[in-house]
Design an enzyme around this catalytic site. Structure first.
Site, PDB file in Angstrom:
ATOM      1  N   GLU A   1       6.037 -13.991 -12.724  1.00 37.39           N
ATOM      2  CA  GLU A   1       5.175 -12.643 -11.581  1.00 37.39           C
ATOM      3  C   GLU A   1       4.299 -12.161 -13.099  1.00 37.39           C
ATOM      4  O   GLU A   1       3.732 -11.547 -13.164  1.00 37.39           O
ATOM      5  CB  GLU A   1       6.396 -12.104 -10.997  1.00 37.39           C
ATOM      6  CG  GLU A   1       6.960 -12.450 -10.211  1.00 37.39           C
ATOM      7  CD  GLU A   1       8.279 -11.053  -9.506  1.00 37.39           C
ATOM      8  OE1 GLU A   1       9.450 -11.355 -10.256  1.00 37.39           O
ATOM      9  OE2 GLU A   1       7.503 -10.856  -8.593  1.00 37.39           O
TER      10      GLU A   1
ATOM     11  N   HIS B   1      14.877 -37.204 -11.009  1.00 39.37           N
ATOM     12  CA  HIS B   1      14.465 -37.434  -9.409  1.00 39.37           C
ATOM     13  C   HIS B   1      13.096 -37.191  -9.588  1.00 39.37           C
ATOM     14  O   HIS B   1      11.915 -37.099  -8.038  1.00 39.37           O
ATOM     15  CB  HIS B   1      15.655 -37.206  -8.896  1.00 39.37           C
ATOM     16  CG  HIS B   1      16.424 -36.900  -8.271  1.00 39.37           C
ATOM     17  ND1 HIS B   1      16.564 -39.004  -8.492  1.00 39.37           N
ATOM     18  CD2 HIS B   1      17.546 -36.873  -8.362  1.00 39.37           C
ATOM     19  CE1 HIS B   1      18.381 -38.905  -8.146  1.00 39.37           C
ATOM     20  NE2 HIS B   1      18.892 -37.580  -8.676  1.00 39.37           N
TER      21      HIS B   1
ATOM     22  N   TRP C   1      -2.796  -2.796  -1.201  1.00 39.31           N
ATOM     23  CA  TRP C   1      -3.178  -3.730  -1.910  1.00 39.31           C
ATOM     24  C   TRP C   1      -3.331  -4.956  -0.735  1.00 39.31           C
ATOM     25  O   TRP C   1      -2.973  -4.771   0.585  1.00 39.31           O
ATOM     26  CB  TRP C   1      -1.395  -3.917  -1.780  1.00 39.31           C
ATOM     27  CG  TRP C   1      -0.955  -5.380  -2.307  1.00 39.31           C
ATOM     28  CD1 TRP C   1      -0.877  -6.272  -3.964  1.00 39.31           C
ATOM     29  CD2 TRP C   1      -0.989  -7.252  -1.678  1.00 39.31           C
ATOM     30  NE1 TRP C   1      -0.879  -7.124  -3.560  1.00 39.31           N
ATOM     31  CE2 TRP C   1      -0.708  -8.359  -1.946  1.00 39.31           C
ATOM     32  CE3 TRP C   1      -0.751  -7.634  -0.640  1.00 39.31           C
ATOM     33  CZ2 TRP C   1      -0.236  -9.378  -2.163  1.00 39.31           C
ATOM     34  CZ3 TRP C   1      -0.597  -8.191   0.510  1.00 39.31           C
ATOM     35  CH2 TRP C   1      -0.061  -9.228  -0.911  1.00 39.31           C
TER      36      TRP C   1
ATOM     37  N   ASN D   1      -1.423   1.883   6.859  1.00 39.43           N
ATOM     38  CA  ASN D   1      -0.815   0.475   5.560  1.00 39.43           C
ATOM     39  C   ASN D   1       0.001  -0.207   7.011  1.00 39.43           C
ATOM     40  O   ASN D   1       0.241  -0.321   8.270  1.00 39.43           O
ATOM     41  CB  ASN D   1       0.596   1.171   5.791  1.00 39.43           C
ATOM     42  CG  ASN D   1       0.384   1.855   3.695  1.00 39.43           C
ATOM     43  OD1 ASN D   1      -0.957   1.559   3.331  1.00 39.43           O
ATOM     44  ND2 ASN D   1       1.978   2.493   3.645  1.00 39.43           N
ATOM     45  N   GLY D   2      -0.354  -1.593   6.812  1.00 46.49           N
ATOM     46  CA  GLY D   2       0.306  -2.637   7.832  1.00 46.49           C
ATOM     47  C   GLY D   2      -1.020  -3.714   7.737  1.00 46.49           C
ATOM     48  O   GLY D   2      -1.673  -2.900   7.094  1.00 46.49           O
TER      49      GLY D   2
ATOM     50  N   LYS E   1       5.042  -3.993  -4.730  1.00 47.62           N
ATOM     51  CA  LYS E   1       6.383  -3.750  -4.646  1.00 47.62           C
ATOM     52  C   LYS E   1       6.719  -4.122  -3.149  1.00 47.62           C
ATOM     53  O   LYS E   1       8.438  -4.392  -3.348  1.00 47.62           O
ATOM     54  CB  LYS E   1       6.697  -2.973  -5.108  1.00 47.62           C
ATOM     55  CG  LYS E   1       8.309  -2.270  -5.026  1.00 47.62           C
ATOM     56  CD  LYS E   1       9.006  -3.182  -6.290  1.00 47.62           C
ATOM     57  CE  LYS E   1      10.629  -2.643  -6.576  1.00 47.62           C
ATOM     58  NZ  LYS E   1      11.002  -3.621  -6.997  1.00 47.62           N
TER      59      LYS E   1
ATOM     60  N   ARG F   1       2.917   0.634  -5.438  1.00 45.98           N
ATOM     61  CA  ARG F   1       3.210  -0.528  -4.284  1.00 45.98           C
ATOM     62  C   ARG F   1       1.305  -1.314  -4.020  1.00 45.98           C
ATOM     63  O   ARG F   1       1.948  -2.055  -2.838  1.00 45.98           O
ATOM     64  CB  ARG F   1       3.676   0.000  -3.171  1.00 45.98           C
ATOM     65  CG  ARG F   1       4.727   1.042  -2.355  1.00 45.98           C
ATOM     66  CD  ARG F   1       4.761   2.147  -1.674  1.00 45.98           C
ATOM     67  NE  ARG F   1       5.090   1.160  -0.693  1.00 45.98           N
ATOM     68  CZ  ARG F   1       5.830   0.646  -0.122  1.00 45.98           C
ATOM     69  NH1 ARG F   1       7.182   1.365  -0.329  1.00 45.98           N
ATOM     70  NH2 ARG F   1       6.121   0.154   1.276  1.00 45.98           N
TER      71      ARG F   1
ATOM     72  N   LYS G   1      11.228 -14.348 -12.512  1.00 40.59           N
ATOM     73  CA  LYS G   1      10.897 -13.123 -13.257  1.00 40.59           C
ATOM     74  C   LYS G   1       9.547 -13.688 -14.281  1.00 40.59           C
ATOM     75  O   LYS G   1       8.388 -12.664 -14.302  1.00 40.59           O
ATOM     76  CB  LYS G   1      11.847 -12.870 -13.796  1.00 40.59           C
ATOM     77  CG  LYS G   1      12.375 -12.438 -13.524  1.00 40.59           C
ATOM     78  CD  LYS G   1      12.509 -10.916 -12.383  1.00 40.59           C
ATOM     79  CE  LYS G   1      12.010 -11.237 -11.603  1.00 40.59           C
ATOM     80  NZ  LYS G   1      12.590 -10.717  -9.969  1.00 40.59           N
TER      81      LYS G   1
ATOM     82  N   CYS H   1       0.717  -1.365   0.021  1.00 42.35           N
ATOM     83  CA  CYS H   1       0.229   0.282  -0.019  1.00 42.35           C
ATOM     84  C   CYS H   1       0.963   1.352   0.185  1.00 42.35           C
ATOM     85  O   CYS H   1       1.727   1.309   0.406  1.00 42.35           O
ATOM     86  CB  CYS H   1      -1.129   0.311   1.137  1.00 42.35           C
ATOM     87  SG  CYS H   1      -1.683  -1.466   1.890  1.00 42.35           S
TER      88      CYS H   1
ATOM     89  N   GLU I   1      15.274 -17.788 -10.227  1.00 42.17           N
ATOM     90  CA  GLU I   1      15.204 -16.303 -10.750  1.00 42.17           C
ATOM     91  C   GLU I   1      14.222 -15.980 -11.950  1.00 42.17           C
ATOM     92  O   GLU I   1      13.404 -15.564 -11.853  1.00 42.17           O
ATOM     93  CB  GLU I   1      16.320 -15.545 -10.190  1.00 42.17           C
ATOM     94  CG  GLU I   1      16.437 -13.781 -10.382  1.00 42.17           C
ATOM     95  CD  GLU I   1      15.227 -13.186  -9.650  1.00 42.17           C
ATOM     96  OE1 GLU I   1      14.749 -13.635  -8.226  1.00 42.17           O
ATOM     97  OE2 GLU I   1      15.210 -12.225 -10.177  1.00 42.17           O
TER      98      GLU I   1
HETATM   99  O1  M6R Z   1      12.514  -5.633  -0.530  1.00 48.18           O
HETATM  100  P1  M6R Z   1      12.474  -7.261  -0.933  1.00 48.18           P
HETATM  101  O2  M6R Z   1      14.104  -6.941  -1.499  1.00 48.18           O
HETATM  102  O3  M6R Z   1      12.975  -8.100   0.506  1.00 48.18           O
HETATM  103  O4  M6R Z   1      11.626  -8.031  -1.059  1.00 48.18           O
HETATM  104  C1  M6R Z   1      11.241  -8.925  -1.198  1.00 48.18           C
HETATM  105  C2  M6R Z   1      10.883  -9.476  -2.182  1.00 48.18           C
HETATM  106  O5  M6R Z   1       9.561  -9.613  -1.582  1.00 48.18           O
HETATM  107  C3  M6R Z   1      10.698  -9.567  -3.419  1.00 48.18           C
HETATM  108  O6  M6R Z   1      12.018  -9.736  -3.761  1.00 48.18           O
HETATM  109  C4  M6R Z   1      10.101  -9.846  -4.112  1.00 48.18           C
HETATM  110  O7  M6R Z   1       9.918 -10.956  -4.605  1.00 48.18           O
HETATM  111  C5  M6R Z   1      10.177  -9.243  -6.243  1.00 48.18           C
HETATM  112  N1  M6R Z   1       9.130  -9.224  -6.257  1.00 48.18           N
HETATM  113  C6  M6R Z   1      10.390 -10.378  -6.798  1.00 48.18           C
HETATM  114  O8  M6R Z   1      10.423  -9.466  -8.221  1.00 48.18           O
END
Ligand code: M6R
Length: 607
Positions: free
Chosen positions: A490, A506, A80, A104-105, A602, A27, A487, A2, A483
């Protein structure tokens, strides 16, 4: 999670809040809203979905511009969803009879508070945890001043929060509170006169204040109070704010993610500046006895940052021969981890605010471990909490899918691993020279070559269907495979998994057929033949293979060739860029929202 923005002043409040929210929209973008308090009139606007819907809602209200101009207060929020689905009624601001609030929170004890308020006859309209705060405030305000009521309200809350409240009871002040969720107050000193005022801004992140303010106060956990137009000078820890707007724009790229992929080459230079040179490796932030203070290392992180933690484990164990365990932060916290007093605890985070990682760091600190944050955001909660910190210097990362943050984290971990190896006498002079050479070359390997990007654009159209993707690699190329898969899922919403190449036989190989796409990371300088055998096993099961390698590999359906580098770290960084571009181009072809993929945010500041 948020975004929050607040404003006191004479500017057009609709525009000020919308502009601020636009910077924070990455965010969270399930819904958005704003409240304006001016001339004893409290107006609230809310809309489901992106910010443009909120703008339309305000336009449709057909109000005169005077409603938004002249002295007044405003608060805004982009959401969010955590408690309650993303509907208009659950959107912030939440309102009472004369107050509005953004948050937020998560308020963990909201159910008890809600029951208490309902027993007093309060009727709730949303399913959120947030709504209790505004009603609790108004309940206290029946018997106390607004200041006392706000303070009593905050004392009742358990959980995490950044809160802004405006109320007709105090029409010149914004009330604020912060606990485990970022919040800052800013002012533009040139336009701000201590006596005549000017404008005060609140935001949950630097991005919203760029170009607007030159002085800020990063609120600390436990801070709670109220401020009017003249109150900024009375705050503690006022700091200069230098960020500039240009770095927050797309600069001609189609997406922030694309810009951030292209930026990696220059950003990595920043990361290395003052740390890596022909003369040696230095990390000024770590004092000379730091390296003697631990026997083993635990690294903890989430998502992409966890993938760099995995790379870090391979690097530190190989180069410094120090034992490393890695942990997913959300698992670590409640697993009753065995922590050794002579262990270094490293938290890795782009934002420095991720709730799971932050809580894990707190736990390690409470247990008396020496702690180090590897983080992109100075002044973030993790940087402030850890005993030591290494900034990754990636600059603002706006694409929800992390790219340059990952590259810089890996670089910092590499530098750290080599320095630790030097301190522990595991790397000799020749070794140091070759690491430095590889680092300087690896940075260059992230330069996006036009012909490679074009090839990936063309290739992407052949990878839009099928029943899934495997990304495979060995050693540090295994976390890179994880990773690459993250990507892709996501931003394209296609199913993708990362696996160690040798693990396919396996179990996962059962899925192999021509509709399964395998992205094979095949570096020349690390376990090439082992990897090749694993890839051939998958080819024999008719999977469609796209190999990323510097060598000829005729058995693959597609090959993306990288240059013939001398070290596996150069190959790592070159392949990283290819995986990022491939995910980007597949998502573009599928017409996905690259910078704001569905269901994500984010910065994940809730558990
Ligand atoms: O801000 P951070 O690096 O702690 O965030 C951790 C994850 O939420 C963040 O890396 C997330 O997996 C990304 N969206 C990946 O692209």
């Amino acid at each position: 999670m948020c975004g929050i923005i607040g404003y006191i002043g004479n500017q057009n409040k609709k525009e000020t809040i919308i502009n601020g929210l636009r910077e924070l929209e990455y965010r969270g973008y399930d819904s958005a809203g704003m409240a304006i308090l001016q001339n004893d009139d409290l107006k609230v606007f809310r809309a489901v979905g992106k910010l443009t819907n909120l703008e339309s809602t305000i336009i449709n209200a057909k109000l005169h511009d005077e409603v938004f101009c002249g002295y007044g207060l405003a608060i805004g929020h982009t959401r969010w969803a955590t408690h309650g689905s993303p509907t208009e009624i659950n959107a912030h601001p939440h309102i009472g009879t004369q107050s509005a609030l953004v948050h937020n929170g998560i308020i963990e004890n909201y159910k008890e508070l809600k029951q208490e308020l309902e027993s007093q006859g309060v009727v709730f309209s949303s399913q959120t945890d947030t709504e209790v705060i505004v009603h609790l405030f108004e309940s206290y305000a029946k018997n106390y001043t607004a200041q006392e009521a706000f303070s009593k309200t905050i004392q009742r809350l358990i959980g995490s929060y950044a809160i802004l409240l405006i109320t007709k009871l105090e029409p010149n002040k914004i009330f604020y509170a912060k606990q485990h969720s970022p919040l800052m107050i800013g002012v533009c000193s040139k336009q701000h006169d201590e006596h005549k005022g000017g404008a005060i801004f609140f935001a949950s992140s630097d991005a919203a204040l760029i170009g607007l303010v030159d002085k800020v106060v990063y609120l600390q956990d436990g801070n709670c109070g109220e401020i009017d137009m003249y109150g900024f000078q009375n705050l503690h820890n006022i700091q200069p704010f230098y960020a500039n707007k240009i770095s927050a724009q797309k600069e001609g790229y189609r997406f922030f993610m694309e810009k951030e992929i292209y930026e990696q080459e220059s950003i990595l230079l920043e990361t290395m500046m003052g740390r890596v040179s022909e003369d040696g490796i230095i990390l000024d932030e770590l004092d000379s006895d730091f390296f003697e203070r631990f026997r083993s290392i635990a690294i903890c992180a989430c998502g992409t940052s966890h993938h760099s933690a995995l790379v870090g484990k391979y690097l530190i164990e190989r180069k410094a021969r120090v034992r490393v365990t890695t942990h997913i932060a959300s698992e670590f916290r409640y697993a009753k981890p065995v922590l050794e007093k002579d262990e270094l605890f490293i938290a890795i985070s782009q934002s420095g605010e991720t709730a799971d990682t932050l809580q894990a760091l707190k736990l390690a600190k409470d247990e008396g471990l020496i702690t180090l944050a590897i983080c992109n955001v100075d002044n973030s909660a993790m940087v402030r909490l850890a005993d030591y910190s290494l900034l990754t210097r990636a600059g603002i990362e706006k694409g929800v899918a992390s790219t340059k943050a990952f590259a810089t984290q890996v670089m910092v971990l590499w530098i750290f691993s080599v320095l630790l190896g030097i301190k522990r006498k595991r790397i000799n002079e020749i070794g140091i020279k070759s690491e430095i050479k590889a680092m300087l070359n690896a940075q260059k390997a992230t330069k996006v070559q036009a012909q490679i990007h074009d090839k990936i654009k063309r290739l992407s159209r052949r990878y839009l269907h099928g029943h899934g993707f495997f990304f495979i690699g060995r050693d540090i190329f295994y976390p890179l495979a994880l990773e690459g898969a993250l990507k892709l899922k996501e931003i394209s919403y296609l199913h993708a998994e990362g696996y160690p190449s040798g693990e396919m036989k396996h179990g996962p190989i059962a899925l192999a057929d021509s509709e399964l796409f395998t992205l094979a990371l095949m570096p020349k300088n690390l376990l090439y033949n082992k990897n090749k055998s694993n890839v051939e096993e998958i080819i024999a099961r008719d999977s469609t293979i796209c190999a990323i390698t510097p060598l000829d590999f005729d058995l693959a359906d597609d090959v993306v060739k990288i240059p013939n580098y001398q070290s596996y770290m150069e190959e790592f960084f070159a392949m990283m860029v290819i995986l990022q571009l491939l995910a980007l181009e597949i998502a573009v072809r599928l017409n996905r929202d690259v910078d704001m993929p569905r269901n994500l945010a984010k910065s994940v500041t809730v558990e």
